[in-house]
Design a protein around this motif. Structure first.
Motif, PDB file in Angstrom:
ATOM      1  N   GLN A  52     -10.147 -28.617 -72.167  1.00  0.00           N
ATOM      2  CA  GLN A  52     -10.374 -29.886 -71.528  1.00  0.00           C
ATOM      3  C   GLN A  52      -9.538 -30.903 -72.179  1.00  0.00           C
ATOM      4  O   GLN A  52      -9.709 -30.960 -73.455  1.00  0.00           O
ATOM      5  N   GLU A  66      -9.125 -29.558 -75.956  1.00  0.00           N
ATOM      6  CA  GLU A  66     -10.453 -29.057 -76.633  1.00  0.00           C
ATOM      7  C   GLU A  66     -10.773 -27.627 -76.149  1.00  0.00           C
ATOM      8  O   GLU A  66     -10.995 -27.581 -74.679  1.00  0.00           O
ATOM      9  N   LEU A  69     -15.676 -22.536 -75.125  1.00  0.00           N
ATOM     10  CA  LEU A  69     -16.029 -21.211 -74.847  1.00  0.00           C
ATOM     11  C   LEU A  69     -16.880 -20.988 -73.668  1.00  0.00           C
ATOM     12  O   LEU A  69     -17.636 -21.654 -73.385  1.00  0.00           O
ATOM     13  N   ARG A  70     -16.445 -19.756 -72.904  1.00  0.00           N
ATOM     14  CA  ARG A  70     -16.994 -19.320 -71.971  1.00  0.00           C
ATOM     15  C   ARG A  70     -17.268 -17.777 -72.040  1.00  0.00           C
ATOM     16  O   ARG A  70     -16.634 -17.061 -72.491  1.00  0.00           O
ATOM     17  N   PRO A  81     -21.647 -22.351 -72.837  1.00  0.00           N
ATOM     18  CA  PRO A  81     -21.971 -22.425 -74.343  1.00  0.00           C
ATOM     19  C   PRO A  81     -23.455 -22.669 -74.809  1.00  0.00           C
ATOM     20  O   PRO A  81     -23.941 -21.856 -75.628  1.00  0.00           O
ATOM     21  N   GLN A  82     -24.066 -23.618 -73.968  1.00  0.00           N
ATOM     22  CA  GLN A  82     -25.382 -23.992 -74.682  1.00  0.00           C
ATOM     23  C   GLN A  82     -26.415 -22.622 -74.279  1.00  0.00           C
ATOM     24  O   GLN A  82     -27.417 -22.749 -75.346  1.00  0.00           O
ATOM     25  N   ASN A 121     -14.308 -26.027 -81.755  1.00  0.00           N
ATOM     26  CA  ASN A 121     -15.503 -26.345 -82.313  1.00  0.00           C
ATOM     27  C   ASN A 121     -16.175 -25.360 -83.280  1.00  0.00           C
ATOM     28  O   ASN A 121     -15.796 -24.126 -83.132  1.00  0.00           O
ATOM     29  N   ASP A 182     -18.007 -34.603 -84.492  1.00  0.00           N
ATOM     30  CA  ASP A 182     -18.237 -34.360 -83.110  1.00  0.00           C
ATOM     31  C   ASP A 182     -19.852 -35.186 -82.726  1.00  0.00           C
ATOM     32  O   ASP A 182     -20.543 -35.249 -83.664  1.00  0.00           O
ATOM     33  N   ASP A 183     -19.777 -35.526 -81.650  1.00  0.00           N
ATOM     34  CA  ASP A 183     -21.348 -36.116 -81.071  1.00  0.00           C
ATOM     35  C   ASP A 183     -21.673 -37.247 -82.091  1.00  0.00           C
ATOM     36  O   ASP A 183     -22.764 -37.128 -82.296  1.00  0.00           O
ATOM     37  N   ARG A 206     -21.295 -38.653 -75.714  1.00  0.00           N
ATOM     38  CA  ARG A 206     -21.306 -39.178 -74.216  1.00  0.00           C
ATOM     39  C   ARG A 206     -22.570 -40.006 -74.058  1.00  0.00           C
ATOM     40  O   ARG A 206     -22.615 -40.761 -73.258  1.00  0.00           O
ATOM     41  N   GLY A 242     -17.201 -37.866 -72.665  1.00  0.00           N
ATOM     42  CA  GLY A 242     -18.270 -37.926 -71.242  1.00  0.00           C
ATOM     43  C   GLY A 242     -17.845 -38.912 -70.376  1.00  0.00           C
ATOM     44  O   GLY A 242     -18.909 -39.570 -69.988  1.00  0.00           O
ATOM     45  N   GLU A 244     -17.060 -40.572 -67.048  1.00  0.00           N
ATOM     46  CA  GLU A 244     -17.326 -39.661 -66.011  1.00  0.00           C
ATOM     47  C   GLU A 244     -16.998 -40.847 -64.757  1.00  0.00           C
ATOM     48  O   GLU A 244     -17.015 -40.426 -63.611  1.00  0.00           O
ATOM     49  N   PHE A 263     -14.960 -35.806 -67.553  1.00  0.00           N
ATOM     50  CA  PHE A 263     -14.572 -35.310 -66.363  1.00  0.00           C
ATOM     51  C   PHE A 263     -13.918 -36.374 -65.412  1.00  0.00           C
ATOM     52  O   PHE A 263     -13.102 -35.811 -64.519  1.00  0.00           O
ATOM     53  N   PRO A 268     -12.897 -29.324 -67.787  1.00  0.00           N
ATOM     54  CA  PRO A 268     -12.377 -28.147 -68.642  1.00  0.00           C
ATOM     55  C   PRO A 268     -11.756 -27.341 -67.515  1.00  0.00           C
ATOM     56  O   PRO A 268     -12.206 -27.037 -66.378  1.00  0.00           O
TER      57      PRO A 268
HETATM   58  P1  C2E Z   1     -19.042 -30.582 -77.410  1.00  0.00           P
HETATM   59  O1  C2E Z   1     -17.937 -30.213 -78.353  1.00  0.00           O
HETATM   60  O2  C2E Z   1     -19.642 -31.796 -77.583  1.00  0.00           O
HETATM   61  O3  C2E Z   1     -17.992 -30.420 -75.893  1.00  0.00           O
HETATM   62  C1  C2E Z   1     -18.047 -31.501 -74.871  1.00  0.00           C
HETATM   63  C2  C2E Z   1     -18.820 -30.955 -73.517  1.00  0.00           C
HETATM   64  O4  C2E Z   1     -19.195 -31.924 -72.975  1.00  0.00           O
HETATM   65  C3  C2E Z   1     -18.363 -29.481 -73.119  1.00  0.00           C
HETATM   66  O5  C2E Z   1     -19.588 -28.770 -72.551  1.00  0.00           O
HETATM   67  C4  C2E Z   1     -17.940 -30.324 -71.964  1.00  0.00           C
HETATM   68  O6  C2E Z   1     -17.725 -29.372 -70.568  1.00  0.00           O
HETATM   69  C5  C2E Z   1     -18.591 -31.509 -71.421  1.00  0.00           C
HETATM   70  N1  C2E Z   1     -17.987 -32.588 -70.977  1.00  0.00           N
HETATM   71  C6  C2E Z   1     -16.687 -32.954 -71.010  1.00  0.00           C
HETATM   72  N2  C2E Z   1     -16.657 -34.115 -70.121  1.00  0.00           N
HETATM   73  C7  C2E Z   1     -17.705 -34.265 -69.703  1.00  0.00           C
HETATM   74  C8  C2E Z   1     -18.232 -35.362 -68.856  1.00  0.00           C
HETATM   75  O7  C2E Z   1     -17.613 -36.372 -68.294  1.00  0.00           O
HETATM   76  N3  C2E Z   1     -19.533 -35.239 -68.329  1.00  0.00           N
HETATM   77  C9  C2E Z   1     -20.427 -34.224 -68.832  1.00  0.00           C
HETATM   78  N4  C2E Z   1     -21.746 -34.371 -68.406  1.00  0.00           N
HETATM   79  N5  C2E Z   1     -20.069 -33.334 -69.486  1.00  0.00           N
HETATM   80  C10 C2E Z   1     -19.070 -33.272 -70.136  1.00  0.00           C
HETATM   81  P2  C2E Z   1     -19.541 -27.292 -72.695  1.00  0.00           P
HETATM   82  O8  C2E Z   1     -18.179 -26.657 -72.558  1.00  0.00           O
HETATM   83  O9  C2E Z   1     -20.634 -26.780 -71.953  1.00  0.00           O
HETATM   84  O10 C2E Z   1     -20.033 -26.999 -74.334  1.00  0.00           O
HETATM   85  C11 C2E Z   1     -21.071 -27.616 -74.781  1.00  0.00           C
HETATM   86  C12 C2E Z   1     -21.242 -27.366 -76.388  1.00  0.00           C
HETATM   87  O11 C2E Z   1     -21.118 -26.169 -76.757  1.00  0.00           O
HETATM   88  C13 C2E Z   1     -19.819 -28.140 -77.018  1.00  0.00           C
HETATM   89  O12 C2E Z   1     -20.073 -29.456 -76.944  1.00  0.00           O
HETATM   90  C14 C2E Z   1     -19.749 -27.553 -78.336  1.00  0.00           C
HETATM   91  O13 C2E Z   1     -20.579 -27.986 -79.242  1.00  0.00           O
HETATM   92  C15 C2E Z   1     -20.390 -26.205 -78.010  1.00  0.00           C
HETATM   93  N6  C2E Z   1     -19.358 -25.136 -77.996  1.00  0.00           N
HETATM   94  C16 C2E Z   1     -18.226 -25.092 -77.065  1.00  0.00           C
HETATM   95  N7  C2E Z   1     -17.354 -23.964 -77.279  1.00  0.00           N
HETATM   96  C17 C2E Z   1     -17.710 -23.804 -78.613  1.00  0.00           C
HETATM   97  C18 C2E Z   1     -16.959 -22.785 -79.556  1.00  0.00           C
HETATM   98  O14 C2E Z   1     -15.907 -22.362 -79.316  1.00  0.00           O
HETATM   99  N8  C2E Z   1     -17.692 -22.723 -80.652  1.00  0.00           N
HETATM  100  C19 C2E Z   1     -18.776 -23.584 -81.151  1.00  0.00           C
HETATM  101  N9  C2E Z   1     -19.428 -23.178 -82.374  1.00  0.00           N
HETATM  102  N10 C2E Z   1     -19.441 -24.301 -80.284  1.00  0.00           N
HETATM  103  C20 C2E Z   1     -18.638 -24.195 -78.772  1.00  0.00           C
END
Ligand code: C2E
Ligand code: MG
Ligand code: MG
Ligand code: MG
Length: 289
Positions: A52, A66, A69-70, A81-82, A121, A182-183, A206, A242, A244, A263, A268
């Protein structure tokens, strides 16, 4: 979540509770299945990274991407990833998976037509594993990516075991990579973490971006303004995640937030789509991937 289930059950009568029980059973089963299959997913090449873009203060210039992971599961499809990162943490699989993520992200970043940073991350478990510094060093060495182009994102929960985390972060900093919190704002002691650990960037969660509408004297705007000023006072960069809609973007630009992600600006996308986007051939606000 338990409270939520109770609420749904109360609101819709006894039968709903039974339905929900079944659902919980299914969820536990799914989790067991994921644990089993995740172990071989890496070897089978079912894991991939989407990217993204993150934009500069004007919301136009991409400055970072950023890695997210998928898991392309043979039957379940694309799993977010959740659904599996916490399983990977519990089983320790996050360590080899995380090492793969670092290598893949650094390698991909070397193929981009612009020298964006790549953000990766890290989870708690990785930060507390002995090999993390070697994993990062190796990913940089194998890819040839300059350390300053890699930024590692750590969530507040990862910092709970302070001493070990501080050592790991110091060692990572010495490699020359960037560190982002983060967050930001969702943890129990966000400000204490800023006092104890040195970061280069805050990522405003977000949850704080969601209620922004207009630059009026509302509490949501005051909160985000205060975080941006805090970052500035501490000489940290600040990303809002986040975003939107156009209203949120406008407020954040007016508040002078230094980096913007969401988004509304770009979804992404697969690595090939990112390369197309950087070459001006792809609309970044396309369909979710
Ligand atoms: P994160 O690091 O806070 O990543 C941002 C998440 O918010 C991503 O979800 C992204 O797709 C989503 N996002 C971005 N823009 C928006 C928006 O405008 N609105 C909404 N509703 N969501 C948005 P994703 O890809 O599902 O990842 C979720 C979490 O999973 C990440 O949160 C991160 O904590 C974890 N994650 C992802 N990849 C990895 C990785 O390679 N390793 C580890 N350890 N954790 C990962
Ligand atoms: Mg992140
Ligand atoms: Mg985040
Ligand atoms: Mg977040």
């Amino acid at each position: 979540e338990a409270d939520h289930a109770l609420y749904i059950a109360k609101a819709s009568g006894r039968d709903a509770l039974k339905v929900h029980d079944d659902e919980l059973g299914q969820r536990a089963q799914l989790r067991a299945q994921i644990t089993h299959e995740l172990a071989s997913a890496l070897e089978r090449g079912e894991l991939s990274l989407h990217y993204q873009p993150v934009f500069g203060a004007d919301g136009r210039q991409p400055v970072c991407a950023e890695a997210l992971l998928r898991w392309q599961h043979p039957r379940l499809g694309l799993v977010p990833p959740q659904a599996f990162v916490d399983v990977a943490e519990d089983t320790g699989l996050i360590v080899p998976i995380g090492a793969w993520v670092l290598q893949q992200a650094c390698r991909d970043a070397m193929t981009w037509s612009a020298p964006l940073q790549v953000a990766v991350n890290l989870s708690v478990r990785q930060l507390h594993s002995r090999g993390i510094v070697d994993d990062v060093r190796q990913a940089l060495a194998l890819s040839g990516l300059p350390a300053h182009r890699l930024e590692l994102e750590v969530t507040e929960s990862a910092l709970a075991q302070e001493a070990a985390a501080a050592d790991a972060l110091d060692a990572l900093r010495e490699l020359g990579v960037g560190l982002a919190l983060d967050d930001f704002g969702t943890g129990f002691s966000s400000l204490a973490y800023l006092q104890r650990f040195r970061f280069d960037r805050l990522k405003i969660d977000r949850a704080f971006v969601l209620p922004l509408q207009q630059l009026e004297n509302s509490a949501p705007v005051a909160l985000v303004r205060a975080v941006i000023e805090l970052a500035r006072a501490l000489d940290l960069a600040c990303t809002a995640e986040g975003i939107e809609n156009a209203g949120q973007l406008k407020v954040l630009c007016e508040l002078g937030c230094s980096a913007l992600q969401g988004f509304h600006l770009a979804r992404p996308m697969a690595d090939a789509a990112l390369r197309d986007f950087l070459a001006g051939r792809h609309d970044p606000v396309g369909t979710p991937t």
